[in-house]
Enzyme design. Sequence first.
Site, mmCIF file in Angstrom:
data_model
loop_
_atom_site.group_PDB
_atom_site.id
_atom_site.type_symbol
_atom_site.label_atom_id
_atom_site.label_comp_id
_atom_site.label_asym_id
_atom_site.label_seq_id
_atom_site.Cartn_x
_atom_site.Cartn_y
_atom_site.Cartn_z
ATOM 1 N N HIS A 48 -3.258 6.795 3.027
ATOM 2 C CA HIS A 48 -3.627 5.387 3.163
ATOM 3 C C HIS A 48 -5.004 5.246 3.821
ATOM 4 C CE1 HIS A 48 -3.259 1.450 5.435
ATOM 5 N NE2 HIS A 48 -3.104 1.067 4.194
ATOM 6 N N SER A 80 0.834 -1.201 0.000
ATOM 7 C CA SER A 80 0.000 0.000 0.000
ATOM 8 C C SER A 80 0.870 1.252 0.000
ATOM 9 C CB SER A 80 -0.900 0.018 1.241
ATOM 10 O OG SER A 80 -1.775 -1.083 1.249
ATOM 11 N N ARG A 95 0.560 7.957 5.575
ATOM 12 C CA ARG A 95 -0.419 7.212 6.362
ATOM 13 C C ARG A 95 -1.814 7.850 6.273
ATOM 14 N NH1 ARG A 95 -0.127 2.896 10.300
ATOM 15 N NH2 ARG A 95 2.037 2.473 9.809
#
Lengths: 209, 209
Positions: free
Chosen positions: B42, B16, B39
């Site tokens: 994500h 990812s 993050r």
Amino acid sequence: MRYSYETDGAAIYAQSFAIIRAEADLGRFDPDEEGVAVRMIHAAGMVGLERHLRFSPGMAAAARRALQAGAPILCDAHMVSEGVTRSRLPAHNDVVCTLRDPAVPELAARLGTTRSAAALELWRPRLGGAVVAIGNAPTALFRLLEMLDDPGCPRPAAIVGCPVGFVGARESKEALWDAQPCPCLIVEGRLGGSAITVAAINALASRAE
Amino acid sequence: MRYSYETDGAAIYAQSFAIIRAEADLGRFDPDEEGVAVRMIHAAGMVGLERHLRFSPGMAAAARRALQAGAPILCDAHMVSEGVTRSRLPAHNDVVCTLRDPAVPELAARLGTTRSAAALELWRPRLGGAVVAIGNAPTALFRLLEMLDDPGCPRPAAIVGCPVGFVGARESKEALWDAQPCPCLIVEGRLGGSAITVAAINALASRAE
């Protein structure tokens, strides 16, 4: 007061939903679906999300009926179970997340999968007629599809399948849509997540805005 | 197996983050900020979010230092406090959400504001040096700014200010950016929410990917 802003919660909701209805393209949703779409857009802060929503025929009505009849809500993540507004639930429905059950790490190791996916094994006794809310882990949605491949596995009443991300999210939601083991709602592609999933459940639980 | 998908959690994260780094435009972030931005993208499932992120100078470093020194994390919503990964916290930091404190409804009525905003009054004893995570309510962020207008109010070490939505979200984040009562991180505009906010905190808590 130095800052001027709306402090009335009901007014904030009403203004938000009015903005969404003015800006979003909601024409293809039936009345049962429209309020769900609006609340999902609200949680995402994103007009345009509606283009990625797919309800299977009758999904919203089936989920509402199940919740009114007392169906439990089975969640893949604590951010999902924590977000469900208890006062909106029509039948004091149980909201269940098995992710932190002490059996899960060993189950995950034995099944060779993530803890998010392994936790679904503990749903089995309550899966029949439940409303499933998957808002985090693509592996959980894939695992659910594998479980439902077994004709002996109890069927949920409806699945909100909205895992988010870059690896498996799009694929798991397409697999759900292709398999349609029961009525379902997905967000196509990478978008999804706990907030959007919670919004769908909260809208299906009550028509109150 | 009918479905073919990655079941190794570490591999899913690695793939990812590699996709995000290949697709997103992260050049303007320093190394302390870059991992936070990745993050957050994500959690949102959305490359492009990076264009809306603003870190004040030194914010990421200040927040990391505070967390390493044991600062509590003060959250406006249980979806935020629930999402913080405890194993990433460097000092067993307390994660606090006062929204369900029994004093809050009466406080909200007395202050003429939302419960989300009123709950911040209960933060005062722990506010000095804390890391604040606002991922839901614009009214909470406005209220925090009002509290910090008082020079006698203790300063947090850093604020993650990411309320989401259509009424007050953009305005409250712009007000934080203009006031800069301490180092801060915002997502401009309507986007934000608990998942994005949790992702920022989890990244600031640990560099582990």
